[in-house]
Design a protein around this motif. Sequence first.
Motif, PDB file in Angstrom:
ATOM      1  N   ASP A 164      -4.963  -5.924  -4.658  1.00 31.93           N
ATOM      2  CA  ASP A 164      -4.840  -6.812  -3.214  1.00 31.93           C
ATOM      3  C   ASP A 164      -5.858  -8.100  -3.640  1.00 31.93           C
ATOM      4  N   SER A 170     -15.446  -6.144   4.151  1.00 30.37           N
ATOM      5  CA  SER A 170     -14.250  -6.091   3.661  1.00 30.37           C
ATOM      6  C   SER A 170     -13.567  -6.412   5.545  1.00 30.37           C
ATOM      7  N   LEU A 184     -13.624  -4.156  -5.967  1.00 26.18           N
ATOM      8  CA  LEU A 184     -12.452  -3.539  -4.858  1.00 26.18           C
ATOM      9  C   LEU A 184     -12.624  -2.087  -4.855  1.00 26.18           C
ATOM     10  N   ARG A 193       0.858  -0.928  -0.119  1.00 26.32           N
ATOM     11  CA  ARG A 193       0.072   0.409  -0.012  1.00 26.32           C
ATOM     12  C   ARG A 193       0.684   1.177  -0.277  1.00 26.32           C
ATOM     13  N   PRO A 238     -10.174   1.512  -2.892  1.00 24.51           N
ATOM     14  CA  PRO A 238      -9.404   1.528  -2.026  1.00 24.51           C
ATOM     15  C   PRO A 238     -10.063   1.569  -0.990  1.00 24.51           C
ATOM     16  N   THR A 278      -8.095  -2.667   1.693  1.00 23.82           N
ATOM     17  CA  THR A 278      -9.240  -2.770  -0.060  1.00 23.82           C
ATOM     18  C   THR A 278     -10.329  -3.044   0.553  1.00 23.82           C
TER      19      THR A 278
END
Length: 241
Positions: free
Chosen positions: A35, A88, A71, A23, A73, A78
């Motif tokens: 990821d 998540s 996905l 990251r 950010p 992520t």
Amino acid sequence: MGPENAIITIDGPSGSGKSTISRLVAARLGFTYLDTGAMYRAVGYQARKLGISFEDSKSLAELLENINLVLAPGDGDTRVILDGEDISLAIRTAEMGLIASQVSAQPVVRQKLTEMQRRMGEKGRVVVEGRDTGTVVFPSARHKFFLDAEPEERARRRCQQLREKGLAADENDVLAQIIKRDQDDSGRSLAPLRPADDAIIIDTSSLGINDVVLFMLEQVEKSEEKVQYESRDERIGKMIS
Ligand code: DC
């Protein structure tokens, strides 16, 4: 492929520091961070939710045909959205790690996720993190790293991460799970966890995160300069001949 659309792969076992480091490297370069482990975790999550056996390749193929996975950010990890539901946090438990490892051994799962990952990274400017990103997903990526650390240190880090997320963690249990997952991920016949021949291997056991990030950025910069010189020499060579 020019320096502006480079692909950087970062592979390694759980707890090697790869997520945090990937990251940070992506942020420093202004690259996208991908990821791939989160994708295997999402498939495992869905299989469990639908009551599909982790070895039932026919049902897993169907699941993958219909998967609606996004996905995005996030602040830390992520953000993973499956069928509109934010999973998540749910996919970050130690149990989901083991389930992800089990479904990831199925050829049908690897094939489909590898295709998706290639599509997501094909334009470059991406840091791809996982187990096989330098060996299988992007074998011709220009910058490849493999991070490793002693299992005890990895267990300690993993526990800390889990506790920071408010999840329960016992260090001995986590160590046992890490050893089991290493064996499964390295021992499987398909895309096993191993460094690519041209990867730079870094043992992060006694290194700080920032030291590793700086070292990696230096390596990337050095080899980008080399590529620029080579392509300049090639252009000059063409003009002369
Ligand atoms: O990086 P992670 O702990 O989120 O990955 C979870 C599991 O997914 C890991 O144990 C094996 C599998 N995986 C894989 O097989 N290939 C990848 N590129 C990434 C993850």
